[in-house]
Design a protein around this motif. Structure first.
Motif, PDB file in Angstrom:
ATOM      1  N   MET A   1      -3.575  84.164  95.843  1.00 40.45           N
ATOM      2  CA  MET A   1      -2.465  84.535  96.697  1.00 40.45           C
ATOM      3  C   MET A   1      -2.954  84.545  98.135  1.00 40.45           C
ATOM      4  O   MET A   1      -4.028  85.040  98.434  1.00 40.45           O
ATOM      5  N   ILE A   2      -2.126  83.992  98.993  1.00 38.60           N
ATOM      6  CA  ILE A   2      -2.388  84.032 100.424  1.00 38.60           C
ATOM      7  C   ILE A   2      -1.162  84.633 101.093  1.00 38.60           C
ATOM      8  O   ILE A   2      -0.067  84.105 100.968  1.00 38.60           O
ATOM      9  N   ASP A   3      -1.370  85.753 101.779  1.00 33.68           N
ATOM     10  CA  ASP A   3      -0.283  86.403 102.507  1.00 33.68           C
ATOM     11  C   ASP A   3      -0.371  85.956 103.957  1.00 33.68           C
ATOM     12  O   ASP A   3      -1.298  86.337 104.680  1.00 33.68           O
ATOM     13  N   TYR A   4       0.586  85.147 104.386  1.00 35.06           N
ATOM     14  CA  TYR A   4       0.586  84.627 105.750  1.00 35.06           C
ATOM     15  C   TYR A   4       1.216  85.600 106.744  1.00 35.06           C
ATOM     16  O   TYR A   4       1.214  85.334 107.941  1.00 35.06           O
ATOM     17  N   GLY A   5       1.786  86.698 106.252  1.00 34.88           N
ATOM     18  CA  GLY A   5       2.414  87.671 107.137  1.00 34.88           C
ATOM     19  C   GLY A   5       3.681  87.112 107.768  1.00 34.88           C
ATOM     20  O   GLY A   5       4.362  86.264 107.199  1.00 34.88           O
ATOM     21  N   LYS A   6       4.000  87.587 108.969  1.00 31.71           N
ATOM     22  CA  LYS A   6       5.205  87.133 109.683  1.00 31.71           C
ATOM     23  C   LYS A   6       5.035  85.690 110.146  1.00 31.71           C
ATOM     24  O   LYS A   6       4.017  85.329 110.732  1.00 31.71           O
ATOM     25  N   GLN A   7       6.055  84.908 109.872  1.00 33.52           N
ATOM     26  CA  GLN A   7       6.078  83.514 110.299  1.00 33.52           C
ATOM     27  C   GLN A   7       7.380  83.240 111.028  1.00 33.52           C
ATOM     28  O   GLN A   7       8.354  83.972 110.866  1.00 33.52           O
ATOM     29  N   ARG A   8       7.393  82.166 111.782  1.00 40.21           N
ATOM     30  CA  ARG A   8       8.624  81.736 112.456  1.00 40.21           C
ATOM     31  C   ARG A   8       8.839  80.257 112.200  1.00 40.21           C
ATOM     32  O   ARG A   8       7.891  79.489 112.099  1.00 40.21           O
ATOM     33  N   SER A   9      10.117  79.891 112.125  1.00 45.68           N
ATOM     34  CA  SER A   9      10.469  78.497 111.896  1.00 45.68           C
ATOM     35  C   SER A   9      11.822  78.226 112.521  1.00 45.68           C
ATOM     36  O   SER A   9      12.668  79.113 112.601  1.00 45.68           O
ATOM     37  N   THR A  10      12.015  76.993 112.950  1.00 43.29           N
ATOM     38  CA  THR A  10      13.331  76.604 113.454  1.00 43.29           C
ATOM     39  C   THR A  10      14.257  76.199 112.319  1.00 43.29           C
ATOM     40  O   THR A  10      15.439  75.984 112.530  1.00 43.29           O
ATOM     41  N   VAL A  11      13.702  76.105 111.096  1.00 42.71           N
ATOM     42  CA  VAL A  11      14.470  75.765 109.897  1.00 42.71           C
ATOM     43  C   VAL A  11      14.518  76.999 109.007  1.00 42.71           C
ATOM     44  O   VAL A  11      13.501  77.641 108.767  1.00 42.71           O
ATOM     45  N   GLU A  12      15.709  77.342 108.496  1.00 47.46           N
ATOM     46  CA  GLU A  12      15.826  78.505 107.618  1.00 47.46           C
ATOM     47  C   GLU A  12      15.010  78.276 106.353  1.00 47.46           C
ATOM     48  O   GLU A  12      15.197  77.288 105.639  1.00 47.46           O
ATOM     49  N   PRO A  13      14.084  79.197 106.035  1.00 49.68           N
ATOM     50  CA  PRO A  13      13.245  78.991 104.855  1.00 49.68           C
ATOM     51  C   PRO A  13      13.996  79.300 103.558  1.00 49.68           C
ATOM     52  O   PRO A  13      14.932  80.099 103.548  1.00 49.68           O
ATOM     53  N   LEU A  14      13.562  78.665 102.488  1.00 52.36           N
ATOM     54  CA  LEU A  14      14.061  78.989 101.156  1.00 52.36           C
ATOM     55  C   LEU A  14      13.359  80.254 100.693  1.00 52.36           C
ATOM     56  O   LEU A  14      12.192  80.484 101.028  1.00 52.36           O
ATOM     57  N   GLU A  15      14.045  81.096  99.917  1.00 55.98           N
ATOM     58  CA  GLU A  15      13.396  82.298  99.396  1.00 55.98           C
ATOM     59  C   GLU A  15      12.280  81.934  98.426  1.00 55.98           C
ATOM     60  O   GLU A  15      11.272  82.623  98.338  1.00 55.98           O
ATOM     61  N   LEU A  16      12.468  80.848  97.689  1.00 56.34           N
ATOM     62  CA  LEU A  16      11.475  80.391  96.717  1.00 56.34           C
ATOM     63  C   LEU A  16      11.355  78.878  96.832  1.00 56.34           C
ATOM     64  O   LEU A  16      12.344  78.160  96.657  1.00 56.34           O
ATOM     65  N   GLU A  17      10.153  78.412  97.149  1.00 52.60           N
ATOM     66  CA  GLU A  17       9.928  76.972  97.265  1.00 52.60           C
ATOM     67  C   GLU A  17       8.782  76.584  96.339  1.00 52.60           C
ATOM     68  O   GLU A  17       7.698  77.166  96.391  1.00 52.60           O
ATOM     69  N   LEU A  18       9.043  75.605  95.474  1.00 50.33           N
ATOM     70  CA  LEU A  18       8.058  75.165  94.493  1.00 50.33           C
ATOM     71  C   LEU A  18       7.530  73.782  94.852  1.00 50.33           C
ATOM     72  O   LEU A  18       8.302  72.890  95.201  1.00 50.33           O
ATOM     73  N   THR A  19       6.215  73.626  94.769  1.00 50.85           N
ATOM     74  CA  THR A  19       5.612  72.305  94.874  1.00 50.85           C
ATOM     75  C   THR A  19       4.932  72.030  93.534  1.00 50.85           C
ATOM     76  O   THR A  19       5.046  72.829  92.602  1.00 50.85           O
ATOM     77  N   GLU A  20       4.180  70.947  93.433  1.00 53.70           N
ATOM     78  CA  GLU A  20       3.528  70.628  92.165  1.00 53.70           C
ATOM     79  C   GLU A  20       2.509  71.685  91.757  1.00 53.70           C
ATOM     80  O   GLU A  20       2.320  71.958  90.569  1.00 53.70           O
ATOM     81  N   THR A  21       1.837  72.304  92.735  1.00 57.67           N
ATOM     82  CA  THR A  21       0.767  73.241  92.405  1.00 57.67           C
ATOM     83  C   THR A  21       0.932  74.621  93.028  1.00 57.67           C
ATOM     84  O   THR A  21       0.172  75.538  92.711  1.00 57.67           O
ATOM     85  N   ARG A  22       1.895  74.789  93.917  1.00 62.52           N
ATOM     86  CA  ARG A  22       2.032  76.041  94.670  1.00 62.52           C
ATOM     87  C   ARG A  22       3.453  76.591  94.615  1.00 62.52           C
ATOM     88  O   ARG A  22       4.414  75.858  94.390  1.00 62.52           O
ATOM     89  N   VAL A  23       3.553  77.903  94.866  1.00 58.79           N
ATOM     90  CA  VAL A  23       4.845  78.576  94.981  1.00 58.79           C
ATOM     91  C   VAL A  23       4.814  79.357  96.293  1.00 58.79           C
ATOM     92  O   VAL A  23       3.877  80.110  96.557  1.00 58.79           O
ATOM     93  N   PHE A  24       5.824  79.153  97.125  1.00 58.83           N
ATOM     94  CA  PHE A  24       5.942  79.857  98.391  1.00 58.83           C
ATOM     95  C   PHE A  24       7.132  80.806  98.299  1.00 58.83           C
ATOM     96  O   PHE A  24       8.238  80.384  97.969  1.00 58.83           O
ATOM     97  N   ASP A  56      -0.054  79.241  88.531  1.00 61.58           N
ATOM     98  CA  ASP A  56      -0.539  80.143  87.487  1.00 61.58           C
ATOM     99  C   ASP A  56      -0.421  81.604  87.913  1.00 61.58           C
ATOM    100  O   ASP A  56      -0.036  82.456  87.108  1.00 61.58           O
ATOM    101  N   GLU A  57      -0.767  81.912  89.169  1.00 57.70           N
ATOM    102  CA  GLU A  57      -0.625  83.286  89.667  1.00 57.70           C
ATOM    103  C   GLU A  57       0.829  83.735  89.598  1.00 57.70           C
ATOM    104  O   GLU A  57       1.120  84.846  89.155  1.00 57.70           O
ATOM    105  N   TYR A  58       1.721  82.867  90.028  1.00 49.13           N
ATOM    106  CA  TYR A  58       3.139  83.220  90.064  1.00 49.13           C
ATOM    107  C   TYR A  58       3.694  83.439  88.651  1.00 49.13           C
ATOM    108  O   TYR A  58       4.422  84.399  88.409  1.00 49.13           O
ATOM    109  N   ILE A  59       3.310  82.580  87.719  1.00 45.57           N
ATOM    110  CA  ILE A  59       3.767  82.731  86.333  1.00 45.57           C
ATOM    111  C   ILE A  59       3.261  84.048  85.760  1.00 45.57           C
ATOM    112  O   ILE A  59       4.007  84.780  85.087  1.00 45.57           O
ATOM    113  N   LYS A  60       2.010  84.406  86.030  1.00 48.31           N
ATOM    114  CA  LYS A  60       1.456  85.666  85.531  1.00 48.31           C
ATOM    115  C   LYS A  60       2.216  86.856  86.110  1.00 48.31           C
ATOM    116  O   LYS A  60       2.552  87.800  85.385  1.00 48.31           O
TER     117      LYS A  60
END
Length: 88
Positions: A1-24, A56-60
């Motif tokens: 797990m990596i906690d990035y803390g507060k972030q900013r974006s000009t694009v509204e983020p998805l609450e849950l974003e899945l890639t092949e190996t990661r979950v944001f 794997d972390e997210y599934i657990k």
């Protein structure tokens, strides 16, 4: 797990974003509209907390949450049975 803390974006983020190996997971998503100054431009976008998990972390984590919820449901059902027995 990596906690990035507060972030900013000009694009509204998805609450849950899945890639092949990661979950944001983005939370506390709020719109931001800061006016600019002479020295610095303004910012219009989104601010949010961001955590990255391996799949794997997210599934657990989800399995542990599900087990806890199942136990709470069972405890509630047992308590309701006791109340019904006391009622009559």
């Amino acid at each position: 797990m990596i906690d990035y803390g507060k972030q900013r974006s000009t694009v509204e983020p998805l609450e849950l974003e899945l890639t092949e190996t990661r979950v944001f997971v983005s939370s506390n998503i709020i719109p931001v509209n800061e006016p600019g100054t002479e020295e610095q431009p303004g910012f219009v976008g989104w601010e949010f907390d961001l955590i990255e998990y391996t799949k794997d972390e997210y599934i657990k984590i989800q399995a542990e949450k599900n087990a806890a919820l199942e136990q709470q449901v069972t405890d509630t059902q047992l308590a309701l049975c006791e109340v019904y027995e006391l009622m009559g």
